[in-house]
Scaffold this active site. Structure first.
Site, PDB file in Angstrom:
ATOM      1  N   SER A 175       0.743  54.982  84.251  1.00  0.00           N
ATOM      2  CA  SER A 175       2.054  54.698  84.848  1.00  0.00           C
ATOM      3  C   SER A 175       2.758  53.555  84.118  1.00  0.00           C
ATOM      4  CB  SER A 175       1.910  54.307  86.313  1.00  0.00           C
ATOM      5  OG  SER A 175       1.252  55.312  87.021  1.00  0.00           O
TER       6      SER A 175
HETATM    7  N1  SAH Z   1      -4.477  55.002  87.349  1.00  0.00           N
HETATM    8  C1  SAH Z   1      -4.417  55.541  86.005  1.00  0.00           C
HETATM    9  C2  SAH Z   1      -3.345  56.572  85.789  1.00  0.00           C
HETATM   10  C3  SAH Z   1      -3.565  57.751  86.575  1.00  0.00           C
HETATM   11  S1  SAH Z   1      -2.924  59.282  86.001  1.00  0.00           S
HETATM   12  C4  SAH Z   1      -4.262  54.440  84.975  1.00  0.00           C
HETATM   13  O1  SAH Z   1      -4.127  53.282  85.335  1.00  0.00           O
HETATM   14  O2  SAH Z   1      -4.294  54.785  83.803  1.00  0.00           O
HETATM   15  C5  SAH Z   1      -3.682  60.230  87.273  1.00  0.00           C
HETATM   16  C6  SAH Z   1      -5.162  60.454  87.073  1.00  0.00           C
HETATM   17  O3  SAH Z   1      -5.657  61.099  88.219  1.00  0.00           O
HETATM   18  C7  SAH Z   1      -5.475  61.366  85.888  1.00  0.00           C
HETATM   19  O4  SAH Z   1      -6.377  60.741  85.039  1.00  0.00           O
HETATM   20  C8  SAH Z   1      -6.089  62.586  86.547  1.00  0.00           C
HETATM   21  O5  SAH Z   1      -7.056  63.231  85.770  1.00  0.00           O
HETATM   22  C9  SAH Z   1      -6.657  62.005  87.827  1.00  0.00           C
HETATM   23  N2  SAH Z   1      -6.860  62.973  88.908  1.00  0.00           N
HETATM   24  C10 SAH Z   1      -6.068  64.011  89.254  1.00  0.00           C
HETATM   25  N3  SAH Z   1      -6.590  64.668  90.298  1.00  0.00           N
HETATM   26  C11 SAH Z   1      -7.732  64.030  90.634  1.00  0.00           C
HETATM   27  C12 SAH Z   1      -8.732  64.238  91.627  1.00  0.00           C
HETATM   28  N4  SAH Z   1      -8.669  65.255  92.482  1.00  0.00           N
HETATM   29  N5  SAH Z   1      -9.760  63.362  91.688  1.00  0.00           N
HETATM   30  C13 SAH Z   1      -9.850  62.326  90.822  1.00  0.00           C
HETATM   31  N6  SAH Z   1      -8.958  62.094  89.847  1.00  0.00           N
HETATM   32  C14 SAH Z   1      -7.907  62.924  89.751  1.00  0.00           C
END
Ligand code: SAH
Length: 249
Positions: free
Chosen positions: A99
């Site tokens: 983000s």
């Molecule tokens: N917090 C992260 C950015 C998140 S992007 C940072 O600081 O970089 C969203 C993330 O959520 C992605 O890596 C994606 O693979 C993960 N994601 C999506 N669905 C998910 C689920 N059901 N369980 C765990 N992770 C998930």
């Protein structure tokens, strides 16, 4: 004078002086020492904190300090490092993104977590959001569904010295029952509705911050507070997050 010079040049005294110097500097040798040192993007980072974080109204001192100290360029792919402190999200592979700095700071402030709190994050991604919380002294439990991202995040967190982050590769919809209840929960991918299993793993009085919405164009960031009976939810702002994946193989 000569006597003093003679004294400190004698072998035993040199050893003593060395020990004293070492002890004097010991308090500065902390686990995250490299994170408070200057790095090639220090100026950009300071500028980011001033123009994107403070100027837009983030006022929680611990959040501001964390944004100032966590080296965001060490959490993005090598070829995007020069953009790490720009006012934008960045791709981290597998169609996922880290983000924009302001959103990370906004969500962290809204979460209202304090040092010593136990916080669950869903969507480790690069590990950056987890590092921000860890820098604030929070004990972080973070779940990532994509194995390659989980591995990279683990490496990023190790290299930057955040050993108060516990990583797990799995489906965030299930939460982390063995470690529940949590003081707060932060979700960084958007489910279609508030996942009940995660509400169940939140302490009464605890806060959950999450984007919710079936389509990117209609998502809003919500604050959910768990009450002794049910929840109270507030809509904070419109956002665009990657969807929370239901299953991955
Ligand atoms: N917090 C992260 C950015 C998140 S992007 C940072 O600081 O970089 C969203 C993330 O959520 C992605 O890596 C994606 O693979 C993960 N994601 C999506 N669905 C998910 C689920 N059901 N369980 C765990 N992770 C998930």
């Amino acid at each position: 004078m000569q006597q003093i010079i003679l004294k400190i040049t004698s072998g035993a005294c040199l050893q003593k002086a060395g020990i004293i110097l070492f002890l004097l500097f010991l308090p500065f040798v902390s686990a995250n020492m490299q994170n408070t040192e200057k790095h090639p993007y220090s100026q950009e980072q300071e500028e980011m904190v001033r123009t994107q974080i403070i100027a837009r109204g983030i006022n929680n001192k611990a959040v501001i300090e964390a944004m100032r100290n966590v080296p965001r360029h060490l959490f993005v792919p090598y070829n995007t490092r020069t953009f790490a402190y720009n006012d934008q999200p960045l791709p981290i592979g597998h169609n996922q993104t880290i983000s924009q700095p302001y959103i990370v700071a906004y969500m962290t402030q809204a979460l209202d977590a304090k040092a010593g709190d136990k916080v669950l994050e869903i969507g480790t991604g690069s590990g950056y959001q987890a590092a921000i919380l860890a820098e604030m002294g929070v004990e972080v439990y973070t779940i990532e569904i994509i194995p390659e991202l989980a591995e990279t995040a683990k490496r990023n967190l190790k290299r930057t010295g955040y050993d108060n982050v516990h990583t797990y590769c799995g489906n965030g919809y299930n939460g982390w029952p063995d470690e529940a209840p949590f003081d707060a929960i932060i979700i960084t991918a958007a489910p279609e509705s508030i996942p009940q299993a995660l509400v169940d793993q939140l302490k009464t009085g605890g806060t959950m911050i999450l984007p919710v919405g079936p389509r990117e164009s209609t998502q809003t960031l919500k604050k959910v507070v768990k009450k002794s009976k049910g929840i109270r939810q507030t809509t904070l702002l419109p956002v665009r997050f990657v969807p929370m994946i239901k299953s991955y193989n």
